[in-house]
Structure formats: structure tokens, C-alpha cells
Write a protein that holds these residues in place. Structure first.
Motif, PDB file in Angstrom:
ATOM      1  N   UNK A   1       0.847  -1.191   0.000  1.00 29.83           N
ATOM      2  CA  UNK A   1       0.000   0.000   0.000  1.00 29.83           C
ATOM      3  C   UNK A   1       0.880   1.238   0.000  1.00 29.83           C
ATOM      4  N   UNK A   2       2.056   1.124  -0.557  1.00 31.90           N
ATOM      5  CA  UNK A   2       2.988   2.244  -0.441  1.00 31.90           C
ATOM      6  C   UNK A   2       3.268   2.918  -1.772  1.00 31.90           C
ATOM      7  N   UNK A   3       2.761   2.347  -2.860  1.00 29.18           N
ATOM      8  CA  UNK A   3       3.002   3.008  -4.148  1.00 29.18           C
ATOM      9  C   UNK A   3       2.062   4.196  -4.282  1.00 29.18           C
ATOM     10  N   UNK A   4       2.557   5.346  -4.731  1.00 25.59           N
ATOM     11  CA  UNK A   4       1.634   6.447  -4.989  1.00 25.59           C
ATOM     12  C   UNK A   4       0.602   5.987  -6.025  1.00 25.59           C
ATOM     13  N   UNK A   5      -0.672   6.147  -5.721  1.00 26.07           N
ATOM     14  CA  UNK A   5      -1.675   5.654  -6.648  1.00 26.07           C
ATOM     15  C   UNK A   5      -1.963   6.649  -7.762  1.00 26.07           C
ATOM     16  N   UNK A   6      -1.637   7.904  -7.507  1.00 24.56           N
ATOM     17  CA  UNK A   6      -1.912   8.886  -8.541  1.00 24.56           C
ATOM     18  C   UNK A   6      -0.614   9.294  -9.203  1.00 24.56           C
TER      19      UNK A   6
ATOM     20  N   UNK B   1      13.067   8.548  -4.049  1.00 26.07           N
ATOM     21  CA  UNK B   1      12.156   7.449  -3.708  1.00 26.07           C
ATOM     22  C   UNK B   1      12.389   6.247  -4.622  1.00 26.07           C
TER      23      UNK B   1
ATOM     24  N   UNK C   1      13.614   2.554  -3.437  1.00 25.36           N
ATOM     25  CA  UNK C   1      12.765   1.377  -3.641  1.00 25.36           C
ATOM     26  C   UNK C   1      13.521   0.277  -4.393  1.00 25.36           C
TER      27      UNK C   1
ATOM     28  N   UNK D   1       0.964  -4.707   4.875  1.00 25.64           N
ATOM     29  CA  UNK D   1       2.164  -4.221   4.187  1.00 25.64           C
ATOM     30  C   UNK D   1       3.221  -3.619   5.102  1.00 25.64           C
TER      31      UNK D   1
ATOM     32  N   UNK E   1       6.984  -1.410   4.519  1.00 25.48           N
ATOM     33  CA  UNK E   1       7.137  -0.057   5.072  1.00 25.48           C
ATOM     34  C   UNK E   1       8.401   0.033   5.930  1.00 25.48           C
TER      35      UNK E   1
END
Lengths: 583, 202
Positions: free
Chosen positions: B18-23, B48, B52, B86, B90
Motif C-alpha cells: 500500500x505504499x506506491x503512490x496511486x496517482x 524514492x 525502492x 504491508x 514499510x
């Protein structure tokens, strides 16, 4: 390409403004509306809170890999402000045994992208502290001189609040304030019971629409992320972008100003030279008048670096006062846990960005052992979880009875711990004092003889130490916080900051509150001030300072509203002087 | 937890990310530059992406972190576990993002394994569930821990704090907590029934 070939634009603007924050933005807005051709130089990039390219508002913590931690932005990943106390390639130093933390925002709108929208007028007493207390300095103007401009700023920019009739906290033209949140109602009840007033906040957030260009607050509590509806005040959305729409403003981004240029014969300002931070080319712009609004310390740095044979101590500095009397607000804080708020019913409690109530200074310093006051800001509620959520629960959950009424061992793990986080959510409060320091000549910034930034511009060296006045004020804050927590039936967290903690009683380091003023102060005597009462340089009549560098002191108020009002006043004066052909 | 389950949890965490920017608000530019997600400065987006791509935890360390954070926040009737939310990914990111965390984390895992080898002859993840809880009980309660366990207490407190932060900032955790904001709203004050509950009024 020869980067040392200086590119000179042929245009001569009416006014060159350095810096696009509250002061520069207001001057650009007023002058372009009045028809002047203005060039606005901003050291950072373009920013528009409504452009999806820049929007962080309404994002969720999991959209940041660090869940919003402050690794690259001091106030977290979602904070609108670029920059911070440390910017790569733009260092500063402090003399041994002293310190100052210098926050800079390199972007359109400057530090208005960071602040809490707290918009307090100075009161009548705040302009004459020396006369009233024997320490500090009087301003060359009074509340009556500036109040029409406060009125005008209230109407142009928008502010909510309540009429209270407190003499040194003047009322304005207020939009309706939001109702207090639950913890704020409890704080109000508790503090009032021990004689500490709690009144609606005064924030520049639109609880009602004021014009067709800006929307109304939709209560997401995220003003710090910049508002895509333009429902709060940012210099970009409210001043700079409208100024551009007049067609009279040329905005130059990525323009790091090196010095103010002067005519060696007349001694008048002729423009500024700057480094284009993208191409690294040296450039100049010409203007009939120069206005500095680069921020308190940057404006001082710029003037001190603008040396010539005619101005060997830096420009407009025949008094030698530039850089001196630097002063930031004091700050100290404490947090608490409120058992009565455990196991709360959930509902959307976001509200506006920041507190709905606050405590203005309520005591008489004549009866205290320190000469200046402070106000108290409150935090708490069922906010959006972020990085650090639940941190330190091992210091708390052993003190709180569980659902079965029994206390359990602190710390732990598993289903019981998971339930503790749920039960404690929304039951924390915080309070922070923000106070007025006494401006001292011995607190100053100067040009560092040994260092330059990556553009080759000599950097600042700070000399700043809190005096006993501020330490005693912080002690009073800590005592007050405990009284309020006690009246609330709360559990104060951590131990009470004592004389040895931080700078004494938890007093934050100078610069940490980001309210600094005073380095190019105004006054009636050219020997002890750099600017006259219209913020016009005593030594150079077509040079003005429209940021907080001009302020001799700062009240126990946040200074943004006064920057806006005084920049408007100076812009009007400039226009009047041009009309009268004095400039 | 069986090894098979642990690995399953790890891969879930990997996909759960749940850490990827969704937009990604910026339309793809003509040349092949990395996309800068909305609200990020270019240097932040580059940083970033670089972090990653790096790995900090060894598979053994990641497994240990996963087991520990699910002991700290297990699934219950209301929501899933830390690893399902997740949290290990993190924590992995925070090690690289704020390197001051690295030594206390890596060293802490090593401390735990050494204690487990001394007590049970096996590193932590290979111990039985009962053995794992036996050692965790010695380091999970700061006020009761014995003097030879204080470093373990510090490590476990760090794990607890990272786990809580990671869990309650995830979609699963936010729903669990009941936070219902971060959406356009019309604040009209505290609901009447709540005011009544606390004996307050406007």
C-alpha cells in the motif's frame, strides 16, 4: 557558453520585487492592479495549489512510502512547503555558543505555503513596547496607522474569527468561525474554569465564499498541504496568480538574487542582479524602484551583500543596524492524554486546517517576572493517522485501566495492544505557547567571512541566544500547560521540562518557530534604523522592504497579517510618491 | 507460524504494497524521463525510486521482521495483521529512508537471534511459536524486563512503534481505526449525541 557574461534585459520595469511570499505577493498584487509594470523574482519554482502536478491535498498516508514522515520535508511528505531548515547548496553558520535555524521555502508563495493560517492583528500596545515596559523598541507607527490596512486585508484575503472586544487583540472583519471540536470544547471549559480565556481562532480560511475566484473551505484539515479550492490564504493563489492575470506582472522563477544594483552617481537603486538557478547564468533586471521581500534574513543578507564604494557597509546600512535585532517567537509545548476521551464515537472531525480555538495573552506582565506575553495554540482530535502514529504507547498503556477495569503491564503486543491503539485514538491533546521575545542588538545575522553558497553568494552567520526574558516566559508556559491539563483531568505526557531541558523549560531553539523579524528595522531615527515609517530606506529613496525584516518587534502574534497590511500600506505610499513625482 | 505461512505473508506484503503512490498526475512527457508523481519534487521522486530499487533486509531479516510485527499486531475479528497491511515493506523502506534506523534494527535482530540460540538452540524464526512468545514476553514489557534484556526491550519498542505506524497508516489500519475524514465535508460541530454524552453544548 560563457556563464559570466551577464545577460541584461532591455526592459526597465516600474518596480522589481524580490520574493513572492506574503510581503512580495501583496506588493505585486497592489502595484499591478494599480497599473504598474512589475517584475517579481522568486528564487524557487512555480507553484499553483490547484495544479495536480503539485497537489498533496486529500492524499492518504499510504500514498507516501514513508507514510508522510519528514525525511525530505521537515513537516512531512504532504506539507506544501519545499525547502526547510537545510537546503542543499545553501548553507549558513552560527557563531560559537549561539544558534539559529533558518527555514526557507524556495517556491512561489514562499513560506505562506507552510504557515498555520493564524492571522492575528497586532494590538495598540504591540507598537509601543519600549514606552510601556522600558525594554525593546517602539514602532514609528501606531495601531491607528495600520488598522485601515488590516481591515482591507481582512476583506481581500478573508479571515474567520469572533468579535471579542479584547483591547490588545483587535477585532476585524470576520467570517463565521467553525464550531469547536470535542476536545476544544473540553479545553475551553477547563481553561475558563481556571481563568484562562479560550476564544475562536482567527485563521485566513474561507468558511464562506468571498469572491468568484476562490472556493469555500471543505473541512479537510489540510491547509498545510495548500488548498486546491483556494479556500485558504497562500500568496500564490490569492495574490501572485491574480497579479499575473492583470497582464502587468512578469514573474521570473528560479531567480536567486545576488545584489541590489545602484547608480554610483545618484546612489539610487537601478535593479537587481540574479543567478538563474537552472541555467546558472548571471542576469540583471532594471527597475525604477526595488522592493525587497525575500524574508527577514534573506533581505538582510541581500542588502549586506550589496556593497559598493558608496555603500561600503552594504546598501541602506549607514546606521549599521542591518542584521541586528533579529528575533523569532518563543515556543514551548506539552502534550497530554485525556482518559475521558477514550473509546470515542467516530465521526469526521477534520474541521479546518488547525485549531478552532486558541488562548490569546491574558495576563498583565507588570505583575510577572518577564516582560512579554504569549498565546496558546491547541491540537488534538480524531485526525488522519500519519507517520509516528501510536509511538511511545509503552509509556502510556500501563497507566490506563483496560476494558475490564484492570491495569496491565506497559508495552505488550497482540490483540490487547491492538485494541489499546483503537481505544486511545483521539484522546491526545497538545498545547504550544508562542511568545514575544525582546529584540536585542546582540542577536543578529551577518555575512560569514568564510563561506559562500553554491551560487557563490556569501552566506549568513547567525549570533543568537535567548535571554532570561524568554526563559522565564517558557517557564510560565510550562506551569500554565500543567494547570490546564490538571483542570481537564488529563495525564501530562513525558516529564515536565525543567530549567535544564532544551533552552530552559523546553524553549525551542531560535528560528524553530519560523516567525523571525527585525533585521532591517524601521524607525524615525536614521542612526538606529534602516527604514522610515513607510518602510522606505533612509539612505536610498527608491528602495523599500516589505517583509517582516522591517518590524522592530513582533507581538505575541504571528506576523503574517501585519506583513500583508504593511506591504499594502507601503505599496500605496509608493504609488502616491510616484504620483507626486517624488520618485 | 510455519515457514510456509511466513513466506506467504511476505509475498502478500510484497503485493499488498500500500505504499506506491496511486496517482501519477503528470501526463507522460515526450522523452523517457521518470514520471514525477503529483505533489513530489523531482529530487524526491528520484530519491524514492532509488530507495525502492535498493534492498536492505536479507531474506532472514525480513522474515524475522514479518513474524515480529504479526506478533505485535495480529489479525483479529476486526481487521487483518500487520504483514497483511504491508508493514514489513514499510519498515524496509524506512531503513533506507532514514539510515539511522539501520543499526538498531539489524543489531536488534542479531541480538534476538543470539538470545534464541542460547535459549532454544535456534534463531528466532526457527523457534516454535511458544518459544517465540517466551522470548517476546521477556522484552515486551519495559517495566518488568530483567536487566539482561534491556537492549531487547529497546529493540522491541522500536518494532512496536514501527508496526503501529505502518499498520494504522495503511488502508486496513485506517478502516480499523474508524477514521472517516480526508474527504470533502461540511463541519457543523460535534454531533448532538456526543455532546450529550460528555455533558457539553454550544
Amino acid at each position: 557558453m560563457n556563464t559570466f557574461q551577464i545577460k541584461e534585459a532591455p526592459t526597465v520595469y516600474d518596480v522589481a520585487i524580490v520574493g513572492s511570499g506574503a510581503g512580495g505577493g501583496m506588493a505585486a498584487y497592489q502595484l499591478t492592479k494599480a497599473g504598474a509594470k512589475v517584475v517579481l523574482l522568486e528564487a524557487g519554482g512555480y507553484f499553483d495549489p490547484a495544479d495536480p502536478k503539485y497537489i498533496t491535498q486529500l492524499k492518504w498516508p499510504y500514498e507516501s512510502p514513508r507514510r508522510g514522515a519528514g525525511t525530505t520535508r521537515p513537516f512531512g511528505d504532504f506539507d506544501a512547503a519545499w525547502g526547510g531548515w537545510d537546503i542543499e547548496g545553501e548553507p549558513y553558520t552560527a557563531a560559537k555558543g549561539t544558534e539559529f535555524f533558518w527555514f526557507r521555502s524556495r517556491m512561489l508563495g514562499g513560506r505562506t505555503n507552510h504557515w498555520g493560517r493564524i492571522s492575528l492583528r497586532f494590538g495598540p500596545d504591540d507598537f509601543k513596547r519600549r514606552s510601556l515596559t522600558g525594554v525593546g523598541e517602539d514602532w514609528p507607527i501606531s495601531y491607528e496607522d495600520i488598522s485601515p490596512y488590516y481591515d482591507a486585508v481582512d476583506k481581500l484575503v478573508g479571515i474567520f474569527g469572533s468579535k471579542e472586544g479584547i483591547r490588545n487583540e483587535p477585532d476585524g472583519f470576520f467570517l463565521p468561525p467553525p464550531k469547536p471540536r470535542l476536545h476544544e470544547l473540553m479545553l475551553k471549559k477547563a481553561a475558563t474554569s481556571i481563568g484562562i480565556p479560550v476564544i475562536p481562532s482567527r485563521l485566513s480560511i474561507l468558511t464562506k465564499p468571498i469572491n468568484k475566484d476562490r472556493g469555500q473551505c471543505f473541512y479537510c484539515a489540510q491547509c498545510g498541504r495548500a488548498c486546491q479550492a483556494y479556500a485558504d490564504f497562500s500568496s500564490s493563489s490569492v495574490l501572485c496568480i491574480p497579479a499575473m492575470k492583470t497582464g502587468n506582472l512578469s514573474l521570473i522563477n528560479h531567480a536567486m538574487v545576488r545584489e541590489v544594483l545602484t547608480d554610483p552617481n545618484t546612489g539610487l537603486a537601478t535593479g537587481v542582479s540574479y543567478v538563474d538557478t537552472i541555467s546558472m547564468q548571471e542576469k540583471t533586471v532594471r527597475a525604477k524602484t526595488v522592493m525587497l521581500a525575500a524574508s527577514t534574513c534573506e533581505t538582510a543578507r541581500l542588502l549586506l551583500n550589496s556593497k559598493s564604494s558608496r555603500f561600503p557597509n552594504g546598501l541602506a546600512n549607514s546606521s549599521g543596524v542591518i542584521g541586528k535585532y533579529l528575533n523569532d517567537s518563543t515556543g514551548a509545548s506539552r502534550s497530554a492524554f485525556i482518559p475521558a476521551l477514550m473509546d470515542r464515537k467516530r465521526y469526521n472531525e477534520d474541521g479546518v486546517g488547525g485549531m478552532h480555538v486558541f488562548t490569546p495573552w491574558w495576563l498583565d506582565n507588570k505583575k510577572l517576572d518577564f516582560p512579554r506575553g504569549y498565546h496558546i495554540e491547541y491540537g488534538g482530535g480524531m485526525g488522519m493517522p500519519g507517520y509516528g502514529f501510536g509511538g511511545g504507547i509503552e509509556n502510556l498503556n500501563g497507566r490506563i485501566p483496560g476494558r475490564n477495569g484492570q491495569k496491565k503491564a506497559a508495552g505488550g503486543y497482540g490483540a490487547g495492544l491492538k485494541d489499546d491503539y483503537r481505544r486511545f485514538y483521539g484522546a491526545y491533546i497538545g498545547m504550544a505557547g508562542r511568545g514575544e521575545p525582546v529584540p536585542l542588538e546582540s542577536n543578529y545575522c551577518e555575512i560569514d567571512p568564510n563561506n559562500v553558497d553554491k551560487y557563490g553568494i556569501p552566506t549568513l552567520r547567525f549570533n543568537y541566544k535567548w535571554s532570561d526574558y524568554e526563559v522565564k516566559q517558557a517557564k510560565h508556559m510550562q506551569d500554565t500547560f500543567e494547570e490546564i491539563i490538571h483542570a481537564l483531568g488529563g495525564i501530562a505526557l513525558g516529564s515536565k521540562p525543567g530549567p535544564e531541558s532544551n533552552h530552559g523549560y523546553g524553549l525551542e531553539a531560535p528560528g524553530k518557530i519560523i516567525h523571525e523579524v527585525g533585521t532591517v528595522r524601521m524607525g524615525n531615527d536614521p542612526k538606529t534604523s534602516a527604514l522610515n515609517k513607510y518602510q522606505q530606506a533612509h539612505d536610498v529613496k527608491n528602495l523599500f522592504v516589505v517583509d517582516a525584516a522591517a518590524f522592530p518587534s513582533q507581538g505575541d502574534k504571528n506576523v503574517t497579517w501585519t506583513i500583508l497590511a504593511s506591504s499594502w500600506r507601503t505599496s500605496e505610499y509608493l504609488f502616491d510618491q510616484v504620483k507626486k513625482k517624488n520618485l | 507460524m510455519k515457514r510456509r505461512d511466513t513466506l506467504k505473508a511476505i509475498s502478500l506484503a510484497g503485493f499488498g504494497l500500500a505504499v506506491e503512490p496511486v496517482e501519477a498526475a503528470v501526463p507522460a512527457p515526450p522523452e523517457k524521463k521518470p514520471v514525477i508523481p503529483g505533489g513530489r519534487q523531482p529530487f524526491e521522486a528520484e530519491r524514492d525510486a532509488k530507495l525502492k530499487a535498493e534492498k536492505f533486509f536479507t531474506p532472514h531479516e525480513l522474515q524475522t521482521v514479518t513474524v515480529l510485527c504479526d506478533i505485535i499486531i495480529p489479525a483479529d475479528e476486526r481487521s487483518g495483521s500487520a504483514s497483511q497491511a504491508g508493514v514489513p515493506a514499510f519498515i524496509e523502506f524506512m531503513m533506507k529512508d532514514q539510515p539511522r534506523n539501520q543499526t538498531p534494527m539489524r543489531g536488534g535482530i542479531r541480538w534476538l537471534d543470539n538470545k534464541c540460540v542460547a535459549m532454544f538452540g535456534k534463531p528466532f524464526v526457527q523457534c516454535t511459536k511458544a518459544q517465540q512468545i517466551q522470548i517476546v514476553d521477556k522484552i515486551a514489557y519495559p517495566e518488568q524486563a530483567s536487566k539482561d534484556m534491556t537492549q531487547g526491550v529497546s529493540f522491541f519498542s522500536m518494532m512496536r512503534n514501527f508496526t503501529a505506524a505502518g499498520f494504522f497508516t495503511s488502508q486496513i489500519g485506517i478502516k480499523d481505526l474508524g477514521y472517516v475524514g480526508n474527504t470533502p465535508n461540511d463541519w457543523q460541530g460535534v454531533p448532538d449525541d456526543v455532546l450529550k454524552q460528555y455533558g457539553l453544548s454550544y
